[in-house]
Design a protein around this motif. Structure first.
Motif, mmCIF file in Angstrom:
data_model
loop_
_atom_site.group_PDB
_atom_site.id
_atom_site.type_symbol
_atom_site.label_atom_id
_atom_site.label_comp_id
_atom_site.label_asym_id
_atom_site.label_seq_id
_atom_site.Cartn_x
_atom_site.Cartn_y
_atom_site.Cartn_z
ATOM 1 N N GLU A 96 0.861 -1.179 0.000
ATOM 2 C CA GLU A 96 0.000 0.000 0.000
ATOM 3 C C GLU A 96 0.902 1.235 0.000
ATOM 4 O OE1 GLU A 96 -3.512 0.063 0.156
ATOM 5 O OE2 GLU A 96 -3.520 -2.112 -0.134
ATOM 6 N N GLN A 97 0.315 2.412 -0.059
ATOM 7 C CA GLN A 97 1.111 3.630 -0.202
ATOM 8 C C GLN A 97 2.091 3.822 0.949
ATOM 9 O OE1 GLN A 97 -1.068 7.369 -0.351
ATOM 10 N NE2 GLN A 97 0.451 8.221 -1.729
ATOM 11 N N SER A 98 1.673 3.553 2.180
ATOM 12 C CA SER A 98 2.525 3.829 3.330
ATOM 13 C C SER A 98 2.957 2.594 4.090
ATOM 14 C CB SER A 98 1.801 4.776 4.300
ATOM 15 O OG SER A 98 0.602 4.171 4.790
ATOM 16 N N VAL A 99 2.506 1.407 3.667
ATOM 17 C CA VAL A 99 2.810 0.198 4.426
ATOM 18 C C VAL A 99 2.969 -0.996 3.495
ATOM 19 C CG1 VAL A 99 0.368 -0.319 4.791
ATOM 20 C CG2 VAL A 99 2.057 -1.250 6.370
ATOM 21 N N ALA A 100 3.903 -1.865 3.850
ATOM 22 C CA ALA A 100 4.073 -3.154 3.182
ATOM 23 C C ALA A 100 3.623 -4.231 4.159
ATOM 24 C CB ALA A 100 5.528 -3.378 2.780
ATOM 25 N N VAL A 101 2.760 -5.132 3.686
ATOM 26 C CA VAL A 101 2.219 -6.190 4.535
ATOM 27 C C VAL A 101 2.895 -7.508 4.177
ATOM 28 C CG1 VAL A 101 0.128 -7.415 5.253
ATOM 29 C CG2 VAL A 101 0.008 -4.991 4.647
ATOM 30 N N GLY A 102 3.188 -8.300 5.216
ATOM 31 C CA GLY A 102 3.808 -9.587 4.962
ATOM 32 C C GLY A 102 3.687 -10.500 6.153
#
Length: 339
Positions: free
Chosen positions: A151-157
């Motif tokens: 996402e624009q301000s966050v990477a999810v994993g």
């Protein structure tokens, strides 16, 4: 298999390893750019505006007492010409297996998220890296992070311990961490503001907020195995209910509100197979290819032909023919453009 642009489709070449662009009107190659020392690719390149971004497993051959060195190369190419804009090498670690082919998880005008990991149980930890889209500069790397959504301000994993986590795109700081207890989870991006987490048991599906990790939609005993974002404000997810019966849910990506569901026993409507969604239209397969209204679920056309397209944009629809191992391209008018 391919990434669809306005006039071109982009695919990895596994022989002369690199990226090839094909004309949608002709089906012919328009340009090909090889990646030196590239050996393995996974999934598809990503298109951001006029830039195509790809990730490649590369091998630097050793000599004498020095072993081969595996790495990851990320490239950005001009979408119209294939001209190289930048190339960046990321150390992959000497023990990273060939099965952990890197892929581009997501890309936007600011960031590119690349991940390398084996499917299923693996002893080798995952590796993810975030790069600047314009320059290719590596912003951060994480050797214990399986990137699944950007996402624009966050990477999810997912962490090696199975917990989900969100990392700031600005500096890699962990913003949140959550144990979803989904077992060997499968994940995908159902559209902006949503991340799908789907476990191994029926009813394990959640749509979570990538910025906070909180649950936005819990479909109960329904497993939503795939979601198709229409590029506007709706994602359409297909799966099965607790009894194993096929089901389709349409969700507003801004509010996570369920717009409609199929089957609808009161209206005597079944759930079709969903193949694609684009700008308010859902493409599906029942006895024939058909379309539905993304916001209401009502049937639009039921006479599109025998097979529904798997990729759609404003001008073209692409249908994969598994027997011929070829992609048929159709113009929006319905006439076949190429095979």
């Amino acid at each position: 298999m391919v990434t669809l642009g306005p006039r071109l489709a982009y695919a990895y070449d596994r022989d002369d390893v690199g990226i090839t662009a094909y004309g949608l009107d002709s089906g012919e190659p328009v340009w090909h750019t090889a990646v030196p020392k590239g050996v393995t690719v996974a999934r598809t390149p990503r298109l951001v505006g006029d830039t195509v971004i790809g990730a490649f497993d590369t091998v630097e051959e050793g000599s004498g007492t020095y072993a081969d060195r595996r790495g990851i190369t990320v490239v950005a190419l001009d979408a119209r010409t294939g001209r190289s804009l930048w190339s960046r090498e990321i150390p992959g670690g000497k023990d990273r297996p060939a099965e952990a082919a890197p892929h581009v998880v997501g890309a936007d005008t600011r960031h590119v998220l690349v991940a390398s990991y084996e499917q299923g149980y693996a002893e080798t930890p995952p590796l993810s890296a975030l790069l600047d889209t314009r320059t290719g500069q590596v912003i951060w790397t994480d050797p214990d992070f399986k990137g699944v959504d950007l996402e624009q301000s966050v990477a999810v994993g997912m962490r090696g311990d199975g917990d989900f986590a969100g990392k700031a795109t600005s500096d890699g700081d962990q913003l949140w961490k959550r144990d979803l207890r989904l077992g060997e989870a499968m994940t995908s991006d159902p559209g902006p503001g949503l991340t799908r987490a789907d476990g191994t048991q029926a009813g394990d599906t959640l749509l979570i907020d990538p910025a906070t990790g909180t649950t936005r939609l819990d479909p109960g005993d329904t497993s939503l195995s795939s979601c198709h974002y229409d590029g506007w404000n709706t994602t359409v997810c297909a799966g099965a209910d607790g009894s194993g019966k096929a089901t389709v849910w349409a969700v507003d990506v801004r509010t996570a509100r369920v717009l409609w569901r199929l089957p609808d026993e009161a209206a005597d409507r079944t759930a079709p197979g969903i193949t694609a969604a684009w700008h308010g239209v859902v493409f599906a397969q029942a006895d024939q290819a058909m379309t539905l209204d993304a916001r209401t679920g009502s049937d639009l056309r039921t006479d599109l032909g025998p097979v529904s397209p798997a990729l759609v944009n404003d001008g073209y629809g692409l249908v994969y023919d598994p027997l011929a191992r070829a992609i048929d391209v159709y113009r929006a008018t319905g006439a076949a453009a190429s095979g």
